[in-house]
Design a protein around this motif. Sequence first.
Motif, short mmCIF file in Angstrom:
data_model
loop_
_atom_site.label_atom_id
_atom_site.label_comp_id
_atom_site.label_asym_id
_atom_site.label_seq_id
_atom_site.Cartn_x
_atom_site.Cartn_y
_atom_site.Cartn_z
N GLY A 69 19.70 84.83 34.22
CA GLY A 69 20.86 83.96 33.65
C GLY A 69 20.68 83.54 31.87
N ASP A 70 20.31 84.33 31.03
CA ASP A 70 20.07 84.18 29.71
C ASP A 70 20.66 85.53 29.01
N CYS A 71 21.55 85.32 28.30
CA CYS A 71 22.01 86.52 27.41
C CYS A 71 21.02 87.30 26.57
N ASN A 72 20.10 86.49 26.18
CA ASN A 72 19.09 86.71 25.20
C ASN A 72 17.72 86.43 25.83
N PRO A 73 17.36 87.27 26.69
CA PRO A 73 15.90 86.93 27.38
C PRO A 73 14.73 86.86 26.62
N TRP A 74 14.65 87.72 25.53
CA TRP A 74 13.51 87.79 24.76
C TRP A 74 13.57 86.74 23.89
N SER A 75 14.35 85.95 23.73
CA SER A 75 14.20 84.84 22.45
C SER A 75 13.18 84.03 22.48
N THR A 76 12.44 83.77 23.70
CA THR A 76 11.18 83.00 24.03
C THR A 76 10.40 83.46 25.00
N ARG A 77 10.36 84.71 25.33
CA ARG A 77 9.82 85.35 26.25
C ARG A 77 9.41 86.80 25.68
N VAL A 78 8.20 87.34 26.27
CA VAL A 78 7.68 88.82 26.16
C VAL A 78 7.66 89.34 27.56
N TRP A 79 7.57 90.86 27.74
CA TRP A 79 7.29 91.27 28.61
C TRP A 79 6.39 90.82 29.74
N ALA A 80 5.35 90.44 29.24
CA ALA A 80 4.22 89.90 30.39
C ALA A 80 4.67 88.53 30.82
N ASP A 81 5.65 88.00 30.32
CA ASP A 81 6.25 86.36 31.00
C ASP A 81 6.96 86.67 32.08
N VAL A 82 7.50 88.03 32.49
CA VAL A 82 8.59 88.35 33.26
C VAL A 82 8.13 89.66 34.17
N ILE A 83 7.60 90.67 33.63
CA ILE A 83 7.03 91.61 34.37
C ILE A 83 5.69 92.19 34.30
N GLU A 84 5.19 92.80 35.33
CA GLU A 84 3.73 93.23 35.13
C GLU A 84 3.80 94.83 35.98
N PRO A 85 2.68 95.49 35.43
CA PRO A 85 2.67 97.03 35.83
C PRO A 85 1.99 96.71 37.29
N VAL A 86 2.64 97.85 38.26
CA VAL A 86 1.86 97.79 39.57
C VAL A 86 0.66 99.03 39.39
N ASN A 87 -0.45 98.47 39.83
CA ASN A 87 -1.64 99.34 39.94
C ASN A 87 -1.27 100.53 40.52
N GLU A 88 -1.45 101.80 39.76
CA GLU A 88 -0.97 103.15 40.38
C GLU A 88 -2.09 103.54 41.06
N CYS A 89 -3.34 103.19 41.04
CA CYS A 89 -4.58 103.52 41.89
C CYS A 89 -4.42 103.08 43.25
N ARG A 90 -4.34 103.93 44.10
CA ARG A 90 -4.28 103.35 45.64
C ARG A 90 -5.52 103.88 46.74
#
Length: 82
Positions: A61-82
């Motif tokens: 709900g933020d038109c500029n979500p990266w003004s105070t955040r970086v990717w690591a605050d919001v998303i994370e990679p999924v471990n591709e090794c299973r």
Amino acid sequence: MPAPLPKCPRCDQEWVRAYRFKDDGAAFSLCAECDSLWWQQEALEIAAARFLDDVVAERLGDCNPWSTRVWADVIEPVNECR
């Protein structure tokens, strides 16, 4: 051995990798080069692609979500090794 990663159909420059949102674990595929996003159940096609910024802005709900955040605050990679 895991399946090879698909190349991004939108930019053809990077591999599409699995990510998830930290808040609820919603899974998606992402090209880190052009920021194209596909929800887990969608085919990796140009017509189905969204942009990460648009999805994050809508979820937060933020038109500029990266003004105070970086990717690591919001998303994370999924471990591709299973």
